[in-house]
Design a protein around this motif. Structure first.
Motif, PDB file in Angstrom:
ATOM      1  N   GLU A 147      26.068  18.424  68.051  1.00 16.68           N
ATOM      2  CA  GLU A 147      25.220  17.414  67.422  1.00 16.68           C
ATOM      3  C   GLU A 147      24.924  16.254  68.366  1.00 16.68           C
ATOM      4  N   ILE A 148      24.579  16.617  69.594  1.00 18.13           N
ATOM      5  CA  ILE A 148      24.220  15.649  70.631  1.00 18.13           C
ATOM      6  C   ILE A 148      22.752  15.886  70.974  1.00 18.13           C
ATOM      7  N   ALA A 149      21.935  14.856  70.830  1.00 20.44           N
ATOM      8  CA  ALA A 149      20.489  15.006  71.002  1.00 20.44           C
ATOM      9  C   ALA A 149      20.084  15.134  72.472  1.00 20.44           C
ATOM     10  N   SER A 150      20.661  14.318  73.315  1.00 23.98           N
ATOM     11  CA  SER A 150      20.227  14.251  74.713  1.00 23.98           C
ATOM     12  C   SER A 150      21.167  15.036  75.626  1.00 23.98           C
ATOM     13  N   PRO A 151      20.623  15.782  76.578  1.00 23.47           N
ATOM     14  CA  PRO A 151      21.480  16.481  77.539  1.00 23.47           C
ATOM     15  C   PRO A 151      22.278  15.516  78.420  1.00 23.47           C
ATOM     16  N   TRP A 152      21.896  14.241  78.443  1.00 28.30           N
ATOM     17  CA  TRP A 152      22.624  13.235  79.209  1.00 28.30           C
ATOM     18  C   TRP A 152      23.867  12.755  78.462  1.00 28.30           C
ATOM     19  N   GLY A 153      24.021  13.166  77.197  1.00 25.30           N
ATOM     20  CA  GLY A 153      25.099  12.655  76.357  1.00 25.30           C
ATOM     21  C   GLY A 153      26.389  13.440  76.387  1.00 25.30           C
ATOM     22  N   LEU A 154      26.464  14.516  77.173  1.00 19.69           N
ATOM     23  CA  LEU A 154      27.682  15.317  77.233  1.00 19.69           C
ATOM     24  C   LEU A 154      28.107  15.486  78.681  1.00 19.69           C
ATOM     25  N   LEU A 155      29.302  14.970  78.995  1.00 21.41           N
ATOM     26  CA  LEU A 155      29.806  15.002  80.372  1.00 21.41           C
ATOM     27  C   LEU A 155      30.662  16.225  80.658  1.00 21.41           C
ATOM     28  N   GLY A 156      31.393  16.676  79.652  1.00 21.00           N
ATOM     29  CA  GLY A 156      32.280  17.827  79.822  1.00 21.00           C
ATOM     30  C   GLY A 156      32.627  18.393  78.468  1.00 21.00           C
TER      31      GLY A 156
END
Length: 132
Positions: A52-61
């Motif tokens: 449930e994360i909209a932006s690909p920049w929002g997940l680091l690992g």
């Protein structure tokens, strides 16, 4: 490009991540031998949607697998535990936070190892806050 920070490539990120894993102390280190480490540029859309994360920049690992405390001797035939690191978001976060790529990779690896041992994000934030 003057003023641009040097951004390590995927191989360099993997070396930094393996070095971070190598610094994990015993008795934890002995439980990490079968964990697969993968470096990708970004999380795929399916993963982001599941988290449930909209932006690909929002997940680091991301840690994939069953935490150590939930494993059983009857577990077999499944995929190995895996830590996925997302290079571009980690580097962007490092730039925003004013830390080196090595510091950011270390932070994310330790965080994902925490999930391997069954710690929640809230547990890890409490531990980080108490260490400050």
């Amino acid at each position: 490009m003057t003023g641009q920070p040097h951004h390590p490539d995927a191989d360099a990120i993997e070396r930094l991540a393996r070095a971070a894993l190598a610094r994990i102390p015993e008795p934890f280190a002995s439980h990490l031998g079968n964990v697969v480490l993968i470096v990708e540029e970004f999380a795929d859309r399916e993963t982001l949607d599941r988290m449930e994360i909209a932006s690909p920049w929002g997940l680091l690992g991301l840690y994939h697998g069953r935490p150590i405390g939930e494993k059983s001797s009857f577990d077999s035939g499944g995929l190995p535990d895996m830590i996925r690191l997302f290079r571009q978001p980690m580097l962007a976060e490092a730039d925003r936070d004013g830390v080196s790529a090595a510091e950011m990779v270390n932070h994310v690896v330790v965080h994902e190892v925490g999930h391997h041992f069954g710690l929640s994000d809230d547990d890890m934030h409490l531990l980080e806050d108490s260490a400050d």
